[in-house]
Design a protein around this motif. Structure first.
Motif, PDB file in Angstrom:
ATOM      1  N   ARG A   1     -44.959  -4.370  51.390  1.00 48.99           N
ATOM      2  CA  ARG A   1     -43.681  -4.612  50.692  1.00 48.99           C
ATOM      3  C   ARG A   1     -43.933  -5.112  49.280  1.00 48.99           C
ATOM      4  O   ARG A   1     -43.207  -4.772  48.343  1.00 48.99           O
ATOM      5  CB  ARG A   1     -42.868  -5.655  51.481  1.00 48.99           C
ATOM      6  N   SER A   2     -44.988  -5.908  49.119  1.00 47.28           N
ATOM      7  CA  SER A   2     -45.288  -6.477  47.805  1.00 47.28           C
ATOM      8  C   SER A   2     -45.947  -5.472  46.872  1.00 47.28           C
ATOM      9  O   SER A   2     -46.141  -5.757  45.700  1.00 47.28           O
ATOM     10  CB  SER A   2     -46.226  -7.674  47.963  1.00 47.28           C
TER      11      SER A   2
ATOM     12  N   ASP B   1     -53.031 -13.521  53.632  1.00 47.46           N
ATOM     13  CA  ASP B   1     -52.815 -12.359  52.761  1.00 47.46           C
ATOM     14  C   ASP B   1     -54.031 -12.128  51.865  1.00 47.46           C
ATOM     15  O   ASP B   1     -54.496 -10.999  51.709  1.00 47.46           O
ATOM     16  CB  ASP B   1     -51.565 -12.564  51.892  1.00 47.46           C
TER      17      ASP B   1
ATOM     18  N   GLU C   1     -40.362 -10.427  58.588  1.00 46.11           N
ATOM     19  CA  GLU C   1     -40.898  -9.552  57.544  1.00 46.11           C
ATOM     20  C   GLU C   1     -39.963  -8.364  57.290  1.00 46.11           C
ATOM     21  O   GLU C   1     -39.667  -8.019  56.145  1.00 46.11           O
ATOM     22  CB  GLU C   1     -42.303  -9.085  57.947  1.00 46.11           C
TER      23      GLU C   1
ATOM     24  N   HIS D   1     -47.717  -5.608  56.668  1.00 46.09           N
ATOM     25  CA  HIS D   1     -46.409  -5.069  56.260  1.00 46.09           C
ATOM     26  C   HIS D   1     -45.890  -5.829  55.036  1.00 46.09           C
ATOM     27  O   HIS D   1     -45.278  -5.243  54.142  1.00 46.09           O
ATOM     28  CB  HIS D   1     -45.422  -5.151  57.419  1.00 46.09           C
ATOM     29  N   ARG D   2     -46.142  -7.152  55.006  1.00 46.65           N
ATOM     30  CA  ARG D   2     -45.706  -7.950  53.852  1.00 46.65           C
ATOM     31  C   ARG D   2     -46.457  -7.518  52.594  1.00 46.65           C
ATOM     32  O   ARG D   2     -45.876  -7.379  51.524  1.00 46.65           O
ATOM     33  CB  ARG D   2     -45.935  -9.433  54.146  1.00 46.65           C
TER      34      ARG D   2
ATOM     35  N   PRO E   1     -47.785  -8.272  60.738  1.00 48.19           N
ATOM     36  CA  PRO E   1     -46.726  -8.720  59.827  1.00 48.19           C
ATOM     37  C   PRO E   1     -47.267  -8.955  58.410  1.00 48.19           C
ATOM     38  O   PRO E   1     -46.597  -8.650  57.420  1.00 48.19           O
ATOM     39  CB  PRO E   1     -46.240 -10.033  60.453  1.00 48.19           C
TER      40      PRO E   1
ATOM     41  N   SER F   1     -43.242 -12.866  49.003  1.00 53.41           N
ATOM     42  CA  SER F   1     -43.534 -14.015  49.866  1.00 53.41           C
ATOM     43  C   SER F   1     -42.690 -13.906  51.126  1.00 53.41           C
ATOM     44  O   SER F   1     -41.834 -13.040  51.240  1.00 53.41           O
ATOM     45  CB  SER F   1     -43.217 -15.317  49.128  1.00 53.41           C
ATOM     46  N   THR F   2     -42.939 -14.817  52.067  1.00 55.91           N
ATOM     47  CA  THR F   2     -42.101 -14.862  53.260  1.00 55.91           C
ATOM     48  C   THR F   2     -40.752 -15.444  52.870  1.00 55.91           C
ATOM     49  O   THR F   2     -40.653 -16.222  51.928  1.00 55.91           O
ATOM     50  CB  THR F   2     -42.734 -15.747  54.347  1.00 55.91           C
TER      51      THR F   2
ATOM     52  N   LEU G   1     -38.629 -13.708  45.581  1.00 56.98           N
ATOM     53  CA  LEU G   1     -39.047 -13.750  46.985  1.00 56.98           C
ATOM     54  C   LEU G   1     -39.718 -12.471  47.472  1.00 56.98           C
ATOM     55  O   LEU G   1     -40.134 -12.398  48.615  1.00 56.98           O
ATOM     56  CB  LEU G   1     -37.833 -14.043  47.876  1.00 56.98           C
TER      57      LEU G   1
END
Lengths: 104, 284
Positions: free
Chosen positions: A56-57, A11, B65, A52-53, A49, B134-135, B131
């Motif tokens: 989302r963050s 990341d 995800e 995309h994470r 992935p 994070s994963t 969370l």
């Protein structure tokens, strides 16, 4: 480089290459390869992935963009993402300094 | 010709391994297709596919995800649903016929359900905030879905008991807004739970101490308590609060003790019955 060494840093690496300029997934994988000298050995598919994470963050935002006859998903850093890059760099320097001291 | 088949075969394998459906899946496959097309034009399809990584691993990472994203979003929706139902319940109480009273059992159900809704929503919100960057393992996503579902059901029970205890008439818009949002949130929660269950076939219950999450969230020295000490402290605080509230509302000392006792019993009962589902303790 072993994949497990990369875990947790992907990341941060993506944020760092996005700090240069916005880009689509393939561009970002090329930047990662160029800047690491091809030493990271990360699977290119695993960027998605992670992207995309990051979205989302709230570190990254993305939108489809027409490039010639093709549409591409362009990712760019948000203001929060820029702060996260700085934080990530600080954390990595502290971590690598500590590991250097131990490994010698 | 054979190179085209290599990428197509890879994308078929990736699509078959993905468990997520809908717009997220279409976008992901589109991005993978574009990436592989660029890479194949430069290096050939065999090399492009090799560098992209195993399809099964990639699909699992993307499914996780999307499940995490759905879990966090459904939590925010669930908290909004609980708050809206609280507002609708207050509107219902204010619209009650003057002097109307109902059975004490409905009043007790109202207070217990309201507290369960607040606690479950609080647990889910803190977990989601911790969370969200994070994963998230599938077991944790399932726990998040259980906490959300519990909060929503308890919010519905709260409003129903208030209506049963205090009959009256009020603005339909205000009264329906909360339950409507609860229904929408429940659909989102069930959708997130469905995907999380597909990712975690074992369904093993997860335990997640709430004070640990709170410590990570607020960066303050929140003490670590085991489940028994947590129950003791929570019961004591809740019983004392119920006792004081009754005294302030001009209840006699005896009545205040009874109210405090009922509160303590309710807290212990809910902890024993709902604790495992809410990840507060594990049945051995």
């Amino acid at each position: 480089m072993r994949a497990d060494l990369l875990r947790g840093h992907l990341d941060g690496l993506l944020l760092a290459v996005l700090a240069d300029a916005p880009g689509h997934g393939y561009e970002l994988s090329q930047r990662l390869t160029q800047r690491s000298g091809g030493e990271l050995g990360v699977h290119e598919g695993s960027l998605y992935p992670a992207l995309h994470r990051l979205e989302r963050s709230g570190f990254v935002e993305s939108a489809w963009s027409a490039e010639g006859r093709r549409r591409r998903r362009i990712y760019r850093l948000t203001a929060t993402g820029r702060r996260a890059v700085q934080e990530s760099r600080r954390e990595w320097r502290a971590f690598s300094t500590a590991v250097d001291r131990v490994l010698g | 010709m054979s190179e085209v088949r290599t990428v197509d075969r890879y994308l078929c394998e990736l699509g078959g391994a993905l468990r997520v459906r809908g717009a997220a899946r279409r976008r992901f496959l589109r991005e993978c297709h574009d990436h592989l097309a660029d890479a194949a034009a430069e290096r050939g399809e065999e090399e492009a596919v090799r560098a992209f990584g195993p399809a099964v691993e990639l699909a699992a990472a993307f499914d996780a995800e999307v499940a995490a994203r759905r879990g966090v979003r459904s939590t925010f929706l669930a908290v909004a649903g609980v708050l809206a139902t609280g507002a609708s319940t207050l509107a219902l109480i204010h619209a009650a016929s003057a002097g109307s009273t109902g059975p004490a059992s409905w009043a007790i159900a109202f207070f217990v359900a309201a507290q369960v809704a607040a606690v479950a929503a609080g647990l889910a919100l803190v977990q989601a905030l911790v969370l969200r960057r994070s994963t998230m393992p599938a077991a944790q996503m399932l726990l998040l879905a259980r906490r959300n579902a519990c909060a929503l059901v308890a919010a519905g029970v709260t409003m129903f008991s208030a209506g049963a205890a205090l009959p009256g008439h009020g603005s339909a818009m205000r009264l329906v807004a909360g339950p409507a949002l609860v229904c929408v949130a429940l659909v989102a929660v069930l959708r997130a739970r469905s995907l999380a269950r597909r990712l975690d076939g074992s369904g093993a219950p997860a335990v997640r101490p709430p004070l640990d999450d709170l410590r990570r969230l607020v960066s303050l020295p929140v003490p670590a308590l085991g489940s028994r000490r947590l129950l003791t402290v929570t019961t004591g605080v809740a019983a004392a609060a119920a006792f004081l509230r009754d005294r302030v509302e001009h209840g006699s000392l005896g009545e205040a003790f009874v109210v405090g006792g009922i509160e303590a019993t309710a807290v212990v009962g809910c902890f024993l019955v709902l604790g495992p589902a809410l990840g507060l303790w594990r049945r051995s």
